[in-house]
Scaffold this active site. Structure first.
Site, PDB file in Angstrom:
ATOM      1  N   HIS A  88       0.828  -1.208   0.000  1.00 49.12           N
ATOM      2  CA  HIS A  88       0.000   0.000   0.000  1.00 49.12           C
ATOM      3  C   HIS A  88       0.858   1.252   0.000  1.00 49.12           C
ATOM      4  CE1 HIS A  88       0.967   0.582   4.280  1.00 49.12           C
ATOM      5  NE2 HIS A  88       0.776  -0.717   4.399  1.00 49.12           N
ATOM      6  N   HIS A 115       7.927   7.181   5.054  1.00 47.43           N
ATOM      7  CA  HIS A 115       7.200   6.826   3.839  1.00 47.43           C
ATOM      8  C   HIS A 115       6.528   8.076   3.296  1.00 47.43           C
ATOM      9  CE1 HIS A 115       4.345   6.304   7.207  1.00 47.43           C
ATOM     10  NE2 HIS A 115       3.478   6.842   6.367  1.00 47.43           N
ATOM     11  N   THR A 224      -3.175   4.576   8.619  1.00 48.33           N
ATOM     12  CA  THR A 224      -3.499   3.309   7.970  1.00 48.33           C
ATOM     13  C   THR A 224      -3.947   2.331   9.055  1.00 48.33           C
ATOM     14  OG1 THR A 224      -1.177   2.589   8.117  1.00 48.33           O
ATOM     15  CG2 THR A 224      -1.895   3.591   6.038  1.00 48.33           C
TER      16      THR A 224
END
Length: 307
Positions: A88, A115, A224
């Site tokens: 993802h 990220h 997330t």
């Protein structure tokens, strides 16, 4: 209960237990994945009242004089950094020798990974928004309290994770330091692919410490699943310059599990639910959105002049 109703209930239960989460861009009618609006059905914490990201309304933030400059330890040391396509996103590992303290953080935090969140073909893709405006891209640097051994352990502490966020701003020239990350992303196209960057100095990717006095702070969550509400967020006003070509390249490099291009990987903004967003700047005058952008553009110009 009729057989048909019983069968429907069983099939629904199976779909919930076997489904995986996905971003809205991945979702389609023939997919079993759960889009952001339904994450809470398989990850209950995603329905909590302290979720991230949020929209920052700049004329409603509250100045906090305790939000002093953060100290960045080890950020300019050279390290071999491994990046992996995790399905993802792409996670860049960071050694625990990179640490942060100060800025009214109640502990010293060690780095785990960083990220990016991006859009589609250079379209806006940040997770947090400023006065309703989504920026080109957002960098997250994940830290945990020094005493914890893993991110999972830190997620059980309401302030166990310190997450630094940096917005990107489109510039007319390539960012030479960011090009290293763009190249690395091109080497981990498929899920499970990994690549090692040699001798990366992560401090060269982000703005210098003297440019990071202005930031927003609030209590939130991971963006997330499982959306653990364990994050102290620090969102810097100074942006990172990156060219449109680089933005487009990032969104074309990787693919999801399905083979579909990995793009628009951001969660929609969540309700504030009474939380206060604090602001660090030394001035007692709170920033308007225009002032924030003028400041960012001014710093951006100085950033390129000195390189």
């Amino acid at each position: 209960m009729s057989f048909s109703l019983h069968l429907s209930a069983v099939l629904w239960t199976l779909s919930v237990t076997t489904a995986h989460w996905c971003y809205q861009a991945q979702y389609s009618c023939n997919q079993t994945c759960r889009a952001p609006g339904d994450w809470f059905t398989i990850f209950p914490k995603c329905g909590g009242n302290r979720q991230s990201p949020i929209n920052i309304v700049t004329n409603k933030v509250q100045h906090d004089p305790n939000l002093t400059a953060l100290s960045f330890l080890g950020y300019h040391d050279a390290h071999n950094i491994t990046v992996e396509n995790v399905g993802h996103s792409a996670h860049f590992s960071l050694p625990p020798s990179l640490r942060i303290r100060g800025g009214n953080l109640m502990d010293t935090y060690k780095a785990v990974q960083f990220h990016l969140h991006w859009g589609y073909d250079a379209s806006p893709g940040s997770e947090h928004t400023l006065d309703g405006e989504r920026l080109p891209m957002e960098l997250h640097v994940v830290h945990i309290k020094e005493r914890y051994n893993s991110l999972e352990e830190a997620e059980n502490d309401t302030s166990g994770i310190a997450l630094l966020a940096f917005f990107f701003q489109e510039s007319s020239e390539d960012n030479v330091h960011f090009s290293v990350l763009v190249d690395a992303l091109g080497r981990v196209r498929n899920v499970g692919d990994s690549y090692t960057i040699r001798g990366l100095r992560f401090g060269e990717i982000i703005p210098g410490p003297h440019e990071l006095h202005g930031y927003y702070r609030y209590a939130g969550s991971m963006t997330t699943p499982g959306c653990d509400q364990a994050v102290v967020w620090t969102i810097f006003q100074t942006t990172i310059p990156v060219s449109r070509r680089q933005l487009a390249s990032v969104s074309r490099q990787l693919v999801f599990h399905s083979g579909k291009p990995m793009s628009e990987i951001f969660r929609p903004v969540q309700r504030l639910n009474g939380r206060t967003v604090y602001w660090s700047a030394a001035s007692s005058v709170l920033p308007s959105r225009a002032a924030v952008w003028l400041c960012a553009l001014g710093v951006l110009g100085r950033h390129w002049h000195t390189r």
